[in-house]
Design a protein around this motif. Structure first.
Motif, PDB file in Angstrom:
ATOM      1  N   ASP A  50      -2.560 -31.728  26.526  1.00 16.32           N
ATOM      2  CA  ASP A  50      -2.107 -32.886  27.313  1.00 16.32           C
ATOM      3  C   ASP A  50      -0.494 -32.975  27.144  1.00 16.32           C
ATOM      4  O   ASP A  50      -0.088 -33.925  26.322  1.00 16.32           O
ATOM      5  N   LYS A  51       0.014 -31.629  27.402  1.00 16.97           N
ATOM      6  CA  LYS A  51       1.534 -31.685  27.009  1.00 16.97           C
ATOM      7  C   LYS A  51       2.156 -30.861  28.162  1.00 16.97           C
ATOM      8  O   LYS A  51       1.534 -29.827  28.568  1.00 16.97           O
ATOM      9  N   ASP A  52       3.268 -31.430  28.814  1.00 22.02           N
ATOM     10  CA  ASP A  52       3.688 -30.404  29.805  1.00 22.02           C
ATOM     11  C   ASP A  52       4.427 -29.342  29.343  1.00 22.02           C
ATOM     12  O   ASP A  52       5.230 -29.392  28.358  1.00 22.02           O
ATOM     13  N   MET A  53       4.630 -28.266  30.219  1.00 19.69           N
ATOM     14  CA  MET A  53       5.152 -27.078  29.916  1.00 19.69           C
ATOM     15  C   MET A  53       5.166 -26.240  31.286  1.00 19.69           C
ATOM     16  O   MET A  53       4.469 -25.954  31.788  1.00 19.69           O
ATOM     17  N   LEU A  54       6.552 -25.785  31.721  1.00 18.62           N
ATOM     18  CA  LEU A  54       6.936 -25.146  32.652  1.00 18.62           C
ATOM     19  C   LEU A  54       6.542 -23.627  32.479  1.00 18.62           C
ATOM     20  O   LEU A  54       6.762 -23.300  31.191  1.00 18.62           O
TER      21      LEU A  54
ATOM     22  N   GLU B 105       9.059 -21.970  29.995  1.00 18.06           N
ATOM     23  CA  GLU B 105       9.131 -22.548  28.797  1.00 18.06           C
ATOM     24  C   GLU B 105       8.368 -21.824  27.713  1.00 18.06           C
ATOM     25  O   GLU B 105       8.227 -22.136  26.694  1.00 18.06           O
TER      26      GLU B 105
ATOM     27  N   SER C 171       1.454 -21.570  30.725  1.00 12.53           N
ATOM     28  CA  SER C 171       1.591 -22.673  31.454  1.00 12.53           C
ATOM     29  C   SER C 171       0.612 -22.608  32.995  1.00 12.53           C
ATOM     30  O   SER C 171       0.469 -21.496  33.493  1.00 12.53           O
TER      31      SER C 171
ATOM     32  N   TRP D  59      -0.658 -25.348  35.979  1.00 10.99           N
ATOM     33  CA  TRP D  59      -0.221 -26.399  36.830  1.00 10.99           C
ATOM     34  C   TRP D  59       0.687 -27.410  35.787  1.00 10.99           C
ATOM     35  O   TRP D  59       0.515 -28.769  35.809  1.00 10.99           O
ATOM     36  N   GLY D  60       1.713 -26.894  35.360  1.00  6.79           N
ATOM     37  CA  GLY D  60       2.732 -27.465  34.445  1.00  6.79           C
ATOM     38  C   GLY D  60       2.014 -28.257  33.165  1.00  6.79           C
ATOM     39  O   GLY D  60       2.880 -28.917  32.575  1.00  6.79           O
ATOM     40  N   ARG D  61       1.108 -27.563  32.524  1.00  8.24           N
ATOM     41  CA  ARG D  61       0.505 -28.009  31.556  1.00  8.24           C
ATOM     42  C   ARG D  61       0.400 -26.949  30.454  1.00  8.24           C
ATOM     43  O   ARG D  61       0.317 -25.674  30.613  1.00  8.24           O
TER      44      ARG D  61
END
Length: 180
Positions: A73-77, A80, A136, A138-140
Motif C-alpha cells: 500500500d505504497k504509491d510508486m510510478l 521510480e 510498479s 497500477w501505480g503501486r
C-alpha cells in the motif's frame, strides 16, 4: 509450457514446466515453474514467522526454492523503480551487513520494467541466492523475491528472468466492466 527439456540433446538440466499464475487477482500474472505451490503452514511459519507476510508465498515441495510477492500500500510510478530498488538494497545492506549484495540491475525485456538485486545468504555450510525485485503495477509498489540453493543458480537465473519477461498487467476495469 516446457522451459527446460531434459530429453533435448545436450540439456543437462532437469525438465522445468512453466504455468501462468495470478500474483494479484485480476491485476497481475506471470509464469513460474509448475512445481511451485502455496507454501504449507508449517514451512510458512518457519520461514516467515512474522505477522506482515507477503500475500503470495510459494515453494517447491522441499521448501528449498521459494517465491514471494506483495503489492504494498505504497504509491510508486514505473519510472521510480530504480530509486525504490536502491532504497530496498540499502535497507537490506544495513540489515544484513555480512552478506554479499550485488548492485541494482534493471530488466526491461518485458511489459513491466523490473529493478532487482541479488544477495548471497550464507547459512551454516551452504549458500542460497536471494533475489529482491521491485516494480510498479497500477501505480503501486510491488516486491517479489526468489530464494534458491546456490547449486541451482544457473537454472533459477533463467527462471527469474523468464518471470520478469512474462509479468502481465491486466487491463483496469471500471464499475461497468469496461476496460481503461
Amino acid at each position: 509450457m516446457i522451459f527446460y527439456d531434459q530429453e533435448m540433446e545436450g540439456c543437462q538440466q532437469e525438465t522445468v514446466v512453466l504455468k501462468r499464475i495470478e500474483l494479484a487477482p485480476e491485476v497481475l500474472t506471470a509464469e513460474i515453474p509448475q512445481q511451485m505451490e502455496p507454501m504449507s503452514g508449517a514451512f510458512r511459519d518457519m520461514f516467515y514467522p512474522y505477522d506482515n507476510r507477503p500475500e503470495v508465498i510459494l515453494s517447491d515441495r522441499e521448501g528449498s526454492a521459494q517465491l514471494t510477492f506483495a503489492m504494498l500500500d505504497k504509491d510508486m510510478l514505473p519510472g521510480e523503480c530504480g530509486d525504490a530498488a536502491e532504497a530496498v538494497r540499502s535497507y537490506t545492506e544495513e540489515e544484513y551487513p555480512h552478506n554479499w549484495i550485488s548492485p541494482v540491475v534493471c530488466f526491461r525485456g518485458g511489459e513491466v520494467p523490473v529493478c532487482w538485486f541479488l544477495m548471497i545468504l550464507t547459512e551454516e555450510d551452504r549458500q542460497r541466492h536471494h533475489v529482491k525485485a521491485v516494480f510498479s503495477v497500477w501505480g503501486r509498489f510491488c516486491l517479489a523475491t526468489f530464494t534458491y540453493p546456490e547449486q541451482e543458480r544457473t537454472k533459477w537465473e533463467a527462471i527469474v528472468k523468464r518471470f520478469f519477461s512474462t509479468l502481465h498487467i491486466e487491463e483496469r476495469k471500471d464499475e461497468t466492466g469496461a476496460g481503461y
